[in-house]
Design a protein around this motif. Structure first.
Motif, PDB file in Angstrom:
ATOM      1  N   LYS A 161       0.854  -1.180   0.000  1.00 47.71           N
ATOM      2  CA  LYS A 161       0.000   0.000   0.000  1.00 47.71           C
ATOM      3  C   LYS A 161       0.895   1.237   0.000  1.00 47.71           C
ATOM      4  CE  LYS A 161      -4.294  -1.573   0.245  1.00 47.71           C
ATOM      5  NZ  LYS A 161      -5.361  -1.163  -0.708  1.00 47.71           N
ATOM      6  N   GLY A 162       0.678   2.090  -0.993  1.00 45.67           N
ATOM      7  CA  GLY A 162       1.554   3.235  -1.162  1.00 45.67           C
ATOM      8  C   GLY A 162       0.922   4.551  -0.746  1.00 45.67           C
ATOM      9  N   THR A 163       1.787   5.516  -0.455  1.00 45.46           N
ATOM     10  CA  THR A 163       1.392   6.887  -0.153  1.00 45.46           C
ATOM     11  C   THR A 163       2.249   7.817  -1.002  1.00 45.46           C
ATOM     12  OG1 THR A 163       0.866   6.293   2.135  1.00 45.46           O
ATOM     13  CG2 THR A 163       1.134   8.637   1.639  1.00 45.46           C
ATOM     14  N   VAL A 164       1.610   8.780  -1.653  1.00 41.11           N
ATOM     15  CA  VAL A 164       2.318   9.727  -2.509  1.00 41.11           C
ATOM     16  C   VAL A 164       2.712  10.963  -1.697  1.00 41.11           C
ATOM     17  CG1 VAL A 164       2.165  11.203  -4.557  1.00 41.11           C
ATOM     18  CG2 VAL A 164       1.070   8.944  -4.547  1.00 41.11           C
ATOM     19  N   HIS A 165       4.001  11.274  -1.705  1.00 38.50           N
ATOM     20  CA  HIS A 165       4.498  12.508  -1.080  1.00 38.50           C
ATOM     21  C   HIS A 165       5.017  13.412  -2.186  1.00 38.50           C
ATOM     22  CE1 HIS A 165       4.084  10.470   2.725  1.00 38.50           C
ATOM     23  NE2 HIS A 165       4.991   9.567   2.404  1.00 38.50           N
ATOM     24  N   GLU A 166       4.304  14.491  -2.454  1.00 36.70           N
ATOM     25  CA  GLU A 166       4.680  15.367  -3.555  1.00 36.70           C
ATOM     26  C   GLU A 166       5.909  16.211  -3.206  1.00 36.70           C
ATOM     27  OE1 GLU A 166       1.882  17.687  -5.648  1.00 36.70           O
ATOM     28  OE2 GLU A 166       0.263  16.223  -5.435  1.00 36.70           O
ATOM     29  N   LYS A 167       6.620  16.583  -4.240  1.00 33.93           N
ATOM     30  CA  LYS A 167       7.782  17.447  -4.085  1.00 33.93           C
ATOM     31  C   LYS A 167       7.380  18.743  -3.395  1.00 33.93           C
ATOM     32  CE  LYS A 167      11.783  18.912  -6.739  1.00 33.93           C
ATOM     33  NZ  LYS A 167      12.425  18.799  -8.082  1.00 33.93           N
ATOM     34  N   GLY A 168       8.175  19.154  -2.424  1.00 37.37           N
ATOM     35  CA  GLY A 168       7.885  20.367  -1.679  1.00 37.37           C
ATOM     36  C   GLY A 168       7.195  20.139  -0.357  1.00 37.37           C
ATOM     37  N   THR A 169       6.681  18.911  -0.116  1.00 37.06           N
ATOM     38  CA  THR A 169       6.055  18.617   1.170  1.00 37.06           C
ATOM     39  C   THR A 169       7.111  18.228   2.197  1.00 37.06           C
ATOM     40  OG1 THR A 169       5.715  16.278   0.633  1.00 37.06           O
ATOM     41  CG2 THR A 169       3.970  17.821  -0.001  1.00 37.06           C
ATOM     42  N   VAL A 170       6.746  18.299   3.468  1.00 33.86           N
ATOM     43  CA  VAL A 170       7.670  17.923   4.539  1.00 33.86           C
ATOM     44  C   VAL A 170       8.082  16.468   4.394  1.00 33.86           C
ATOM     45  CG1 VAL A 170       7.883  17.589   7.036  1.00 33.86           C
ATOM     46  CG2 VAL A 170       6.776  19.648   6.146  1.00 33.86           C
ATOM     47  N   GLN A 171       7.113  15.592   4.103  1.00 31.50           N
ATOM     48  CA  GLN A 171       7.409  14.156   3.990  1.00 31.50           C
ATOM     49  C   GLN A 171       8.364  13.881   2.830  1.00 31.50           C
ATOM     50  OE1 GLN A 171       4.430  15.546   4.121  1.00 31.50           O
ATOM     51  NE2 GLN A 171       3.140  14.547   5.662  1.00 31.50           N
ATOM     52  N   PHE A 172       8.187  14.577   1.714  1.00 35.41           N
ATOM     53  CA  PHE A 172       9.091  14.409   0.578  1.00 35.41           C
ATOM     54  C   PHE A 172      10.514  14.784   0.973  1.00 35.41           C
ATOM     55  CE2 PHE A 172      11.492  16.090  -2.971  1.00 35.41           C
ATOM     56  CZ  PHE A 172      11.282  15.169  -3.990  1.00 35.41           C
ATOM     57  N   ASN A 173      10.657  15.941   1.619  1.00 39.15           N
ATOM     58  CA  ASN A 173      11.994  16.401   2.016  1.00 39.15           C
ATOM     59  C   ASN A 173      12.670  15.439   2.982  1.00 39.15           C
ATOM     60  OD1 ASN A 173      11.679  18.703   0.438  1.00 39.15           O
ATOM     61  ND2 ASN A 173      10.806  19.885   2.124  1.00 39.15           N
ATOM     62  N   GLN A 174      11.903  14.908   3.923  1.00 32.19           N
ATOM     63  CA  GLN A 174      12.464  13.966   4.887  1.00 32.19           C
ATOM     64  C   GLN A 174      12.946  12.692   4.204  1.00 32.19           C
ATOM     65  OE1 GLN A 174       9.220  13.414   7.601  1.00 32.19           O
ATOM     66  NE2 GLN A 174       9.549  15.361   8.669  1.00 32.19           N
ATOM     67  N   LEU A 175      12.105  12.133   3.331  1.00 33.22           N
ATOM     68  CA  LEU A 175      12.462  10.889   2.654  1.00 33.22           C
ATOM     69  C   LEU A 175      13.604  11.091   1.666  1.00 33.22           C
ATOM     70  CD1 LEU A 175       8.998   9.206   2.030  1.00 33.22           C
ATOM     71  CD2 LEU A 175      10.903   8.246   3.326  1.00 33.22           C
ATOM     72  N   LEU A 176      13.626  12.223   0.988  1.00 30.99           N
ATOM     73  CA  LEU A 176      14.716  12.488   0.051  1.00 30.99           C
ATOM     74  C   LEU A 176      16.050  12.509   0.788  1.00 30.99           C
ATOM     75  CD1 LEU A 176      15.095  13.210  -3.018  1.00 30.99           C
ATOM     76  CD2 LEU A 176      15.334  15.577  -2.257  1.00 30.99           C
ATOM     77  N   ALA A 177      16.065  13.136   1.964  1.00 29.43           N
ATOM     78  CA  ALA A 177      17.310  13.231   2.729  1.00 29.43           C
ATOM     79  C   ALA A 177      17.751  11.889   3.292  1.00 29.43           C
ATOM     80  CB  ALA A 177      17.129  14.245   3.856  1.00 29.43           C
TER      81      ALA A 177
END
Length: 288
Positions: free
Chosen positions: A76-92
Protein backbone atom coordinates in the motif's frame (compact mmCIF):
# COMPACT_ATOMS: atom_id res chain seq x y z
CA UNK A 1 15.58 -2.89 -14.27
CA UNK A 2 12.24 -3.10 -12.49
CA UNK A 3 8.55 -2.58 -13.20
CA UNK A 4 5.84 -0.67 -11.32
CA UNK A 5 2.19 -1.70 -11.75
CA UNK A 6 -1.00 -0.06 -10.46
CA UNK A 7 -4.71 -0.04 -11.23
CA UNK A 8 -7.71 2.20 -10.57
CA UNK A 9 -10.73 0.87 -8.69
CA UNK A 10 -13.09 1.24 -11.65
CA UNK A 11 -13.61 -2.02 -13.53
CA UNK A 12 -13.25 -0.23 -16.85
CA UNK A 13 -10.19 1.77 -15.80
CA UNK A 14 -6.76 1.56 -17.38
CA UNK A 15 -4.32 -0.83 -15.66
CA UNK A 16 -0.81 0.61 -15.85
CA UNK A 17 2.68 -0.92 -15.82
CA UNK A 18 5.85 1.13 -16.19
CA UNK A 19 9.42 -0.12 -16.77
CA UNK A 20 12.05 1.66 -14.69
CA UNK A 21 15.82 1.99 -14.74
CA UNK A 22 18.27 3.61 -12.33
CA UNK A 23 17.25 1.26 -9.51
CA UNK A 24 20.23 2.23 -7.37
CA UNK A 25 19.18 5.89 -7.55
CA UNK A 26 15.38 5.61 -7.45
CA UNK A 27 14.50 2.60 -5.26
CA UNK A 28 15.32 2.37 -1.56
CA UNK A 29 14.63 -0.13 1.22
CA UNK A 30 13.67 1.84 4.35
CA UNK A 31 13.24 -1.14 6.70
CA UNK A 32 12.09 -4.77 6.64
CA UNK A 33 8.56 -3.83 5.54
CA UNK A 34 8.86 -0.45 3.86
CA UNK A 35 10.33 0.77 0.58
CA UNK A 36 10.37 4.07 -1.30
CA UNK A 37 10.41 4.96 -4.98
CA UNK A 38 11.71 8.27 -6.37
CA UNK A 39 9.15 9.21 -9.03
CA UNK A 40 10.72 11.23 -11.85
CA UNK A 41 8.80 13.64 -14.07
CA UNK A 42 7.41 12.08 -17.24
CA UNK A 43 4.50 12.44 -19.64
CA UNK A 44 2.22 10.02 -17.75
CA UNK A 45 0.82 10.23 -14.22
CA UNK A 46 -0.98 6.88 -13.89
CA UNK A 47 1.07 5.48 -10.99
CA UNK A 48 0.62 8.56 -8.82
CA UNK A 49 -3.10 8.86 -9.65
CA UNK A 50 -3.82 5.19 -8.88
CA UNK A 51 -1.88 5.21 -5.61
CA UNK A 52 -3.68 8.38 -4.56
CA UNK A 53 -7.03 6.71 -5.18
CA UNK A 54 -6.51 3.28 -3.60
CA UNK A 55 -2.88 2.78 -2.53
CA UNK A 56 -2.42 -0.53 -4.38
CA UNK A 57 0.97 -1.05 -6.02
CA UNK A 58 3.32 -3.87 -7.00
CA UNK A 59 7.02 -3.74 -7.90
CA UNK A 60 8.61 -6.47 -10.01
CA UNK A 61 12.37 -6.96 -10.26
CA UNK A 62 13.58 -9.23 -13.04
CA UNK A 63 16.92 -10.88 -13.75
CA UNK A 64 18.06 -11.04 -17.37
CA UNK A 65 21.48 -12.64 -16.79
CA UNK A 66 22.57 -16.25 -16.22
CA UNK A 67 20.74 -16.58 -12.88
CA UNK A 68 17.00 -16.26 -13.53
CA UNK A 69 14.74 -14.86 -10.83
CA UNK A 70 11.65 -12.67 -10.45
CA UNK A 71 10.84 -10.81 -7.22
CA UNK A 72 7.51 -9.08 -6.63
CA UNK A 73 6.66 -6.69 -3.79
CA UNK A 74 2.99 -5.93 -3.14
CA UNK A 75 1.94 -3.13 -0.84
CA UNK A 76 0.00 0.00 0.00
CA UNK A 77 1.55 3.23 -1.16
CA UNK A 78 1.39 6.89 -0.15
CA UNK A 79 2.32 9.73 -2.51
CA UNK A 80 4.50 12.51 -1.08
CA UNK A 81 4.68 15.37 -3.55
CA UNK A 82 7.78 17.45 -4.08
CA UNK A 83 7.88 20.37 -1.68
CA UNK A 84 6.06 18.62 1.17
CA UNK A 85 7.67 17.92 4.54
CA UNK A 86 7.41 14.16 3.99
CA UNK A 87 9.09 14.41 0.58
CA UNK A 88 11.99 16.40 2.02
CA UNK A 89 12.46 13.97 4.89
CA UNK A 90 12.46 10.89 2.65
CA UNK A 91 14.72 12.49 0.05
CA UNK A 92 17.31 13.23 2.73
CA UNK A 93 17.16 9.81 4.40
CA UNK A 94 16.44 7.40 1.52
CA UNK A 95 18.00 9.26 -1.41
CA UNK A 96 20.79 11.38 0.12
CA UNK A 97 22.76 11.67 -3.13
CA UNK A 98 19.76 13.20 -4.88
CA UNK A 99 19.17 15.49 -1.92
CA UNK A 100 22.78 16.70 -2.13
CA UNK A 101 22.24 17.55 -5.79
CA UNK A 102 19.11 19.64 -5.18
CA UNK A 103 19.28 23.29 -6.28
CA UNK A 104 20.53 25.47 -3.43
CA UNK A 105 17.21 27.27 -2.93
CA UNK A 106 15.32 23.98 -2.54
CA UNK A 107 17.94 22.67 -0.12
CA UNK A 108 17.38 25.70 2.10
CA UNK A 109 13.61 25.16 2.01
CA UNK A 110 13.97 21.48 2.86
CA UNK A 111 16.50 21.85 5.68
CA UNK A 112 14.15 23.07 8.49
CA UNK A 113 11.77 20.13 7.99
CA UNK A 114 14.63 17.65 7.88
CA UNK A 115 16.28 19.08 11.00
CA UNK A 116 13.01 19.05 12.94
CA UNK A 117 12.30 15.38 12.31
CA UNK A 118 15.82 13.98 12.16
CA UNK A 119 17.26 11.39 9.83
CA UNK A 120 15.34 8.10 9.46
CA UNK A 121 18.56 6.11 9.65
CA UNK A 122 19.33 7.56 13.09
CA UNK A 123 15.98 6.25 14.35
CA UNK A 124 16.82 2.66 13.54
CA UNK A 125 15.26 2.69 10.07
CA UNK A 126 18.53 2.05 8.30
CA UNK A 127 18.18 2.83 4.61
CA UNK A 128 19.80 1.00 1.75
CA UNK A 129 19.36 0.98 -2.00
CA UNK A 130 18.61 -1.86 -4.36
CA UNK A 131 20.97 -2.10 -7.29
CA UNK A 132 24.20 -3.67 -8.48
CA UNK A 133 26.91 -1.22 -9.44
CA UNK A 134 28.96 -4.05 -10.96
CA UNK A 135 26.83 -4.09 -14.14
CA UNK A 136 28.74 -3.66 -17.36
CA UNK A 137 28.25 -0.32 -19.04
CA UNK A 138 28.31 3.26 -17.87
CA UNK A 139 26.71 3.97 -14.49
CA UNK A 140 25.28 7.42 -13.88
CA UNK A 141 26.65 9.31 -10.91
CA UNK A 142 24.24 9.08 -7.96
CA UNK A 143 24.66 12.83 -7.59
CA UNK A 144 23.51 13.58 -11.14
CA UNK A 145 21.35 16.71 -10.69
CA UNK A 146 18.64 15.27 -12.93
CA UNK A 147 17.37 12.97 -10.16
CA UNK A 148 16.73 15.86 -7.78
CA UNK A 149 15.49 18.36 -10.36
CA UNK A 150 13.30 15.81 -12.14
CA UNK A 151 11.70 14.25 -9.05
CA UNK A 152 8.00 15.09 -8.75
CA UNK A 153 7.12 12.81 -5.82
CA UNK A 154 8.29 9.97 -3.59
CA UNK A 155 5.98 6.98 -3.28
CA UNK A 156 6.39 5.34 0.15
CA UNK A 157 5.11 1.77 0.28
CA UNK A 158 4.23 -0.50 3.21
CA UNK A 159 5.06 -3.94 1.81
CA UNK A 160 2.35 -6.51 2.57
CA UNK A 161 3.64 -9.48 0.56
CA UNK A 162 6.86 -10.62 -1.12
CA UNK A 163 7.01 -13.42 -3.67
CA UNK A 164 9.70 -14.94 -5.88
CA UNK A 165 9.32 -16.89 -9.13
CA UNK A 166 11.75 -18.91 -11.24
CA UNK A 167 11.96 -16.57 -14.22
CA UNK A 168 12.86 -19.45 -16.53
CA UNK A 169 10.87 -17.94 -19.43
CA UNK A 170 12.61 -14.56 -19.21
CA UNK A 171 15.08 -14.11 -22.09
CA UNK A 172 18.79 -13.50 -21.62
CA UNK A 173 20.00 -9.96 -22.18
CA UNK A 174 23.38 -8.34 -21.68
CA UNK A 175 23.35 -5.05 -19.83
CA UNK A 176 25.03 -2.27 -21.79
CA UNK A 177 24.35 0.96 -19.90
CA UNK A 178 21.73 3.08 -18.17
CA UNK A 179 20.02 5.66 -20.34
CA UNK A 180 20.66 9.21 -19.19
CA UNK A 181 17.99 10.67 -21.50
CA UNK A 182 15.37 11.39 -18.82
CA UNK A 183 17.67 12.93 -16.22
CA UNK A 184 19.51 14.95 -18.87
CA UNK A 185 16.15 16.19 -20.19
CA UNK A 186 15.14 17.20 -16.65
CA UNK A 187 18.27 19.28 -16.26
CA UNK A 188 17.72 20.92 -19.64
CA UNK A 189 14.12 21.82 -18.76
CA UNK A 190 15.07 23.33 -15.40
CA UNK A 191 12.85 23.78 -12.35
CA UNK A 192 10.43 26.27 -13.93
CA UNK A 193 10.27 24.36 -17.19
CA UNK A 194 9.40 21.14 -15.36
CA UNK A 195 6.67 22.91 -13.38
CA UNK A 196 5.13 24.09 -16.64
CA UNK A 197 5.47 20.60 -18.11
CA UNK A 198 3.75 18.96 -15.12
CA UNK A 199 1.04 21.59 -15.29
CA UNK A 200 0.29 20.52 -18.85
CA UNK A 201 0.84 16.76 -18.57
CA UNK A 202 0.40 15.56 -14.98
CA UNK A 203 -2.88 17.03 -13.71
CA UNK A 204 -5.04 14.01 -14.48
CA UNK A 205 -4.78 10.33 -15.38
CA UNK A 206 -6.30 8.62 -18.42
CA UNK A 207 -9.37 7.86 -16.26
CA UNK A 208 -9.61 11.47 -15.02
CA UNK A 209 -8.21 10.68 -11.57
CA UNK A 210 -6.27 13.53 -9.88
CA UNK A 211 -2.53 13.41 -10.51
CA UNK A 212 0.02 15.86 -9.15
CA UNK A 213 -1.96 18.41 -7.17
CA UNK A 214 0.56 21.24 -7.51
CA UNK A 215 0.24 20.80 -11.28
CA UNK A 216 -3.46 21.66 -11.04
CA UNK A 217 -2.98 24.98 -9.24
CA UNK A 218 0.43 26.45 -9.98
CA UNK A 219 2.34 29.65 -9.30
CA UNK A 220 -0.17 31.07 -6.80
CA UNK A 221 -3.26 30.60 -8.95
CA UNK A 222 -6.52 31.57 -7.30
CA UNK A 223 -7.88 29.02 -4.85
CA UNK A 224 -11.30 29.61 -6.36
CA UNK A 225 -10.20 27.80 -9.52
CA UNK A 226 -12.00 24.49 -9.77
CA UNK A 227 -11.12 21.59 -12.04
CA UNK A 228 -13.96 19.19 -12.78
CA UNK A 229 -12.96 15.74 -13.99
CA UNK A 230 -14.49 14.28 -17.13
CA UNK A 231 -16.10 11.53 -15.05
CA UNK A 232 -17.93 14.18 -13.00
CA UNK A 233 -19.00 15.92 -16.19
CA UNK A 234 -20.52 12.71 -17.52
CA UNK A 235 -22.58 12.21 -14.35
CA UNK A 236 -23.95 15.74 -14.12
CA UNK A 237 -26.34 17.57 -16.45
CA UNK A 238 -24.93 20.98 -15.57
CA UNK A 239 -21.49 21.67 -14.13
CA UNK A 240 -19.65 24.79 -13.13
CA UNK A 241 -16.38 24.16 -14.97
CA UNK A 242 -14.20 26.89 -13.49
CA UNK A 243 -14.33 30.08 -11.46
CA UNK A 244 -11.82 32.88 -11.64
CA UNK A 245 -11.17 35.86 -9.42
CA UNK A 246 -13.66 38.02 -11.34
CA UNK A 247 -16.52 35.65 -10.53
CA UNK A 248 -17.04 34.69 -14.17
CA UNK A 249 -17.90 31.02 -14.56
CA UNK A 250 -18.41 28.59 -17.38
CA UNK A 251 -21.52 26.44 -17.56
CA UNK A 252 -21.67 23.04 -19.26
CA UNK A 253 -25.11 21.58 -20.00
CA UNK A 254 -25.08 18.14 -21.62
CA UNK A 255 -21.65 18.82 -23.04
CA UNK A 256 -22.49 22.28 -24.48
CA UNK A 257 -20.14 24.77 -22.90
CA UNK A 258 -20.85 28.49 -22.66
CA UNK A 259 -20.18 31.49 -20.44
CA UNK A 260 -22.73 32.90 -18.00
CA UNK A 261 -23.08 36.15 -20.00
CA UNK A 262 -23.91 33.93 -23.00
CA UNK A 263 -26.61 32.15 -20.98
CA UNK A 264 -28.03 35.53 -19.95
CA UNK A 265 -28.23 36.57 -23.60
CA UNK A 266 -30.17 33.43 -24.49
CA UNK A 267 -32.60 34.06 -21.63
CA UNK A 268 -33.28 37.63 -22.77
CA UNK A 269 -33.69 36.42 -26.35
CA UNK A 270 -36.35 33.97 -25.15
CA UNK A 271 -38.13 36.72 -23.23
CA UNK A 272 -38.11 38.91 -26.33
CA UNK A 273 -39.58 36.19 -28.52
CA UNK A 274 -42.35 35.49 -26.00
CA UNK A 275 -43.18 39.20 -25.75
CA UNK A 276 -43.36 39.42 -29.54
CA UNK A 277 -45.80 36.51 -29.70
CA UNK A 278 -48.04 38.06 -27.04
CA UNK A 279 -48.01 41.47 -28.77
CA UNK A 280 -48.88 39.85 -32.09
CA UNK A 281 -51.88 38.08 -30.59
CA UNK A 282 -53.14 41.28 -28.96
CA UNK A 283 -52.87 43.26 -32.18
CA UNK A 284 -54.71 40.57 -34.12
CA UNK A 285 -57.52 40.41 -31.61
CA UNK A 286 -56.58 36.92 -30.47
CA UNK A 287 -57.38 35.64 -27.05
CA UNK A 288 -54.66 34.65 -24.58
Amino acid sequence: MFFVATSPLAAGGHINVSPKGHSSQTFAILNDNKVAFLDLTGSGIETVAHVRENGRIVFMFCSFDDTPCIVRLWGKGTVHEKGTVQFNQLLASAFPAAAAAMPQQQQQQAQPAISAQGNHASEGEQSSTVGDSSHQGTQLDNKHPGFAVGARSIIEVDVTEVNTACGYAVPLYEFKAERDSLVAWSVSKGVEGLEQYRHGKNKMSLDALPGISHAAVMNGASNSSTIVSSSTSRRSKANIMSINGAGRFWLSIDGVRGSWPGVQALVWLGVGVAAGVVLGLLLSGGQL
